[in-house]
Motif scaffolding. Structure first.
Motif: not given
Length: 476
Positions: A217-223, A416-425
């Motif tokens: 869930i911690a990993m999911e929480g980042l994504g 989580a990586l995909l979510g982070g890299f598409t976050g804010d540009g």
């Protein structure tokens, strides 16, 4: 020594077919889903890059229940539990098809996972108890073939179903197969039980399970879940604390869920840790590639499914060369070289663009499939090869748990990586979806390459003389 049950020739003839049906259901379900994720996201009005929860919920449920599967079968009998497992898996499939929201779908996948967690280990347990050791290699080889066919036909079938029917059919197809499996179990699976009543390590099960849930869930929480970093850190700390509490307790009781003594065998310790970290990269592969093809490169579901064929076909062909290659050069050389090559190929997927020639893309996927397949075979075998008969069952169970857990963590990490890299540009984010995929593949590849250092801890002589329990090597 437990007395082997006396079974009729008819049961012995049909039993492997029944177990093979269960293996096929699970492997098909695991691969048919990936190609359908973008279409499911569209129908459920969700972002396709946030759909990893559908996969993680199932894998985590399976990982949680595997430690209890052997005890449950010994307590209630293999026939009843195997029948209930297929029935529950089929019922969960129906609930998935009827889901109208992402949360409903995740809940249905958990129900499906409750059945899936019992199908594979209990099917394997029945075979281990029903056949003499001399027959196990042949029987195990037979029942794993359908498991290899699932990844071969799953992505293509999923793509065609999504494009010409709807995503609901990828779950509905399990119903007739499940009914056939239930009928076959009732007629051909013997009702085997444990020879003596053992006490289940309930507190150990709770601590170990809580550790897996909190960390995932911690990993999911980042994504997907977009949790604040403070909450993610608290969940991660809670998971690690539960894990530490479990191992401290396990060293001081007589019948722990998994004994720390297992890790005194070097090949087992290296194999388990190598499985955990190397599968973080390979576990992300079936999730990332269909999304890359459809969301970033604009392929149709059927095109994406067909494009996965070289990956699955090369994986099957690699099984033929795995054993002679390992016998020739040894586990240490194969695993260190292959793990580094796996990371390199995953990172190279970050170079794929809209202008990449299609034959080159298919070639890259084929090489990835072959390397991934060799990785699984070598890791699984070296983990179990030096365990004695008394430890083989517990070691095999822990290997199954770690395999499922690391695959679910791989998907959660990729999400989580995909979510982070598409976050804010901004500094870490990028402006295009394709750019996010490229950075994700690069990161996952580097993680996999670093795992090669774990296998360097093997001795060149480790595993060079195959032992009897190497036949426990099931491919996934």
């Amino acid at each position: 020594m437990p007395v082997r049950p006396v079974l009729s020739p008819e049961v012995l003839r049909w039993l492997p077919w029944v177990v093979a049906i269960a293996f096929f259901m699970q492997s098909l379900d695991g691969t048919i889903l990936n190609t359908a994720l973008p279409d499911m996201a569209s129908d459920l009005k969700e972002n396709p890059l946030r759909m990893q929860g559908v996969i993680v919920a199932y894998m985590l449920t399976v990982a949680l229940l595997i430690p209890a599967s052997g005890w449950i079968a010994d307590r209630f009998g293999t026939k009843k539990i195997f029948f209930s497992a297929i029935l529950l898996f089929s019922f969960g499939s129906l609930l998935c098809a009827l889901s109208g929201t992402l949360n409903e779908l995740i809940g249905a996948r958990i129900v499906q996972g409750l059945g899936g967690a019992l199908m594979l280990p209990i099917g394997r347990l029945v075979v281990l108890k029903a056949y003499p050791r001399s027959e196990l290699v042949r029987i195990m080889g037979f029942i794993t073939i359908p498991g290899l066919l699932g990844p071969l036909i799953g992505p293509t079938m999923g793509g065609w179903m999504v494009e010409y029917l709807s995503w609901h059919w990828i779950f509905l197809i399990n119903l007739p197969v499940g009914l056939l499996g239930c009928w076959a179990v009732w007629h051909f699976i013997p009702d085997l039980r444990g020879s003596e009543r053992t006490r289940f390590d309930t507190l150990g099960f709770v601590l170990f399970g809580a550790a897996m849930v909190f960390i995932t869930i911690a990993m999911e929480g980042l994504g997907e879940l977009h949790m604040p970093h403070l909450r993610v850190m608290l969940l991660l700390f809670a998971g690690l604390a539960c894990l530490a509490a479990y191992w401290l307790r396990a060293g001081n009781i007589s019948n722990p869920l998994f004994s720390p003594v297992l890790f005194k065998t070097r090949t087992f310790a290296v194999g388990i840790l190598g499985n955990l970290f190397a599968r973080l990269g390979s576990g992300a592969l079936p999730f990332l590639v269909p999304l890359l093809l459809q969301v970033a490169l604009g392929y149709s579901p059927s095109q994406a499914g067909m494009s996965m064929l070289p990956l699955a076909a090369a994986a099957m062909l690699a099984k033929w060369v795995a054993r002679p290659l390992i016998e020739r050069v040894g586990y240490r050389t194969v695993l260190t070289t292959n793990t580094f090559a796996l990371g390199l190929m995953l990172a190279s997927m970050g170079l794929v663009t809209e202008h990449t020639p299609y034959p080159l893309l298919l070639g890259m996927l084929a090489v990835l499939g072959a390397i991934n397949s060799l990785q699984f075979t070598a890791m699984n075998t070296v983990t179990l090869i030096d365990l004695d008969d008394a430890s083989a069952s517990s070691g095999n169970s822990l290997l199954s748990v770690v395999a499922q857990l690391s695959l679910s963590l791989g998907v959660a990490c990729a999400g989580a990586l995909l979510g982070g890299f598409t976050g804010d540009g901004g500094e870490e984010g990028v402006d295009t979806v394709l750019g996010a995929f490229q950075l994700t593949f690069l990161t996952v590849g580097i993680m996999a390459m670093l795992a090669a250092a774990i296998f360097l801890q093997l001795s060149p002589k480790d595993g060079r003389k195959p032992k009897a329990n190497s036949e426990h090597d099931l491919e996934h």
